[in-house]
Design a protein around this motif. Structure first.
Motif: not given
Length: 156
Positions: A53-54, A57-60, A88, A91-94, A130
């Motif tokens: 994620i960080e 740069k993956c969205e999920i 989760q 990062t506030n990502k699933h 998504l």
């Protein structure tokens, strides 16, 4: 627009769940770029997911693992789950956790089938998160399961 999707998996797993998930995602849409990160064991998944994620740069992210049958394996899976939940929140990502415990299946053939099927069905969930969250919303409360048969709602 292309969306980056992370796939974190382990060498400890006895089935290549990542390949099943990637194949399904590619069947569903050309609008994704897969970034795969394979780690040794299940407790390595939380940091792999966070890095996807960080840094990537993956969205999920999908976290794929296969804990063994022993008590220590179940403890490790629990610890990994807690780490995934923390990642989760940080990062506030699933991060879609896809674990298949070795003792869920009656034999190795069923274990392989279950691992691939669960990975594919959770890949569909990633797609819907998504691109079409309303699809998931309309299925709320229906007792849907990934892998084995759905159990259905308490009341129709």
């Amino acid at each position: 627009m292309t969306v980056r999707v992370g796939i974190a998996d382990t060498t400890f797993a006895r089935v290549d769940m990542a390949s099943a998930a990637i194949k399904k995602l590619k069947e569903l849409t050309p609008k994704i770029k897969i970034v795969r990160y394979t780690v040794p064991g299940i407790k390595d998944l939380p940091v792999a997911c966070k890095k996807l994620i960080e840094e990537e740069k993956c969205e999920i992210v999908m976290a794929l693992g296969m804990p063994g049958k022993e008590k220590k394996d179940k403890i490790c899976a629990h610890e990994a789950s807690q780490g995934i939940m923390m990642a989760q929140l940080m990062t506030n990502k699933h991060i879609i956790e896809v674990f298949v415990h070795e003792d869920e299946a009656k034999d190795e053939r069923e274990l392989e089938w279950l691992a691939k099927r669960r990975a594919e069905e959770h890949a569909e969930n990633v797609y819907y998160l998504l691109f079409n969250r309303k699809f998931l919303e309309k299925n709320a409360g229906k007792g849907l399961r990934q892998g084995f048969e759905d159990v259905g709602p308490v009341r129709e």
